[in-house]
Design an enzyme around this catalytic site. Structure first.
Site, PDB file in Angstrom:
ATOM      1  CB  ALA A  39      46.919  14.113  -5.362  1.00  0.00           C
ATOM      2  CG  ASN A  40      46.351  16.603  -0.497  1.00  0.00           C
ATOM      3  OD1 ASN A  40      46.267  15.366   0.440  1.00  0.00           O
ATOM      4  ND2 ASN A  40      45.865  17.128  -0.559  1.00  0.00           N
ATOM      5  NE  ARG A  41      54.037  13.593   0.804  1.00  0.00           N
ATOM      6  CZ  ARG A  41      55.206  12.364   0.035  1.00  0.00           C
ATOM      7  NH1 ARG A  41      54.653  11.614  -0.412  1.00  0.00           N
ATOM      8  NH2 ARG A  41      55.776  12.767  -1.104  1.00  0.00           N
ATOM      9  CB  SER A  42      45.297  13.243   3.135  1.00  0.00           C
ATOM     10  OG  SER A  42      44.210  13.043   3.827  1.00  0.00           O
ATOM     11  CB  ALA A  45      44.401  17.611   2.789  1.00  0.00           C
TER      12      ALA A  45
END
Ligand code: C5P
Length: 217
Positions: free
Chosen positions: A24-27, A90
């Protein structure tokens, strides 16, 4: 924006590695959710397609909750036709090529290699949707370097109408933070907006969308 349908994507996507792990990512989803709320406040019917976020549903929007990029694209296509699309999610560029059916085990000093496959580009797909293309397609460009140059190139490459370019270098505090300093890249040039809260960026963008559609009527 009464009588208009706006499709907004927000948040990160999660790409499964096995049944318990994901990439995943930090959005945070804050900017996308704020845009959905602002469009709804100006009278649009809003469909918000969101990855997993820790945010309340914005008032007056129709939610579609998804996990992966491929689910997000399917939910967007199912939501068409739309007059406006704002892609603020994102989206993970890659997913794991073969999701393991069971939890991957440690095998004593030989970590598994993850083979990646490219995800569909939702913004580019909506921009190329022919008769189903929303009249106004807007993307974001989150960059740590050469923010405006990259945004101008991205607008052409993805064939969208506008790009909201923002600096996501660690020093900017944009990811997960409340403030955003953006440039708006349109067919007629580049505008530098002052530092604003994400809610203010959203309201200013929603008003610009309303003006643009009213002028084109
Ligand atoms: O190519 P890049 O990820 O920098 O482009 C960012 C823009 O494209 C954002 O508007 C994002 O929501 C959108 N995007 C997308 N699907 C992808 C990758 C990016 O809609 N797979």
């Amino acid at each position: 924006l009464a009588g208009r349908h706006a499709l907004v994507t927000s948040g990160p996507t999660r790409e499964a590695i096995d049944p318990v792990r994901y990439i995943a990512n930090r959005s945070s989803g804050r900017q996308g959710h704020a845009i959905a709320a602002a469009l709804a406040a100006l009278g649009a019917r809003v469909t918000l397609v969101s990855g997993p976020v820790h945010l309340p549903d914005p008032p007056g929007v129709s939610m579609r909750r998804v996990e992966s990029a491929r689910d997000m694209l399917a939910a967007c296509e199912a939501a068409l036709p739309a007059d406006i699309a704002v892609c603020a999610a994102a989206v993970a560029d890659w997913r794991v090529a073969k999701v393991a059916p069971g939890k991957i085990k440690k095998t004593g000093g030989r970590p598994p290699a993850l083979e990646l496959a490219e995800n569909p580009d939702i913004l580019a797909t909506l921009s190329a949707a022919g008769n189903a293309r929303p009249r106004l397609v807007i993307g974001f460009a989150a960059e740590t370097d050469d923010v405006v140059d990259n945004a101008v190139a991205k607008r052409r490459k993805k064939n969208c109408d506008w790009i909201v370019a923002n600096d996501v270098s660690p020093a900017s505090g944009t990811f997960g933070g409340d403030r955003n300093t953006v440039h708006l890249v349109t067919e007629s040039g580049i505008e530098a907006w002052p530092p604003l809260s994400k809610d203010e960026v959203a309201m200013r963008l929603a008003r610009r969308i309303g003006e643009h559609l009213a002028a084109a009527r």
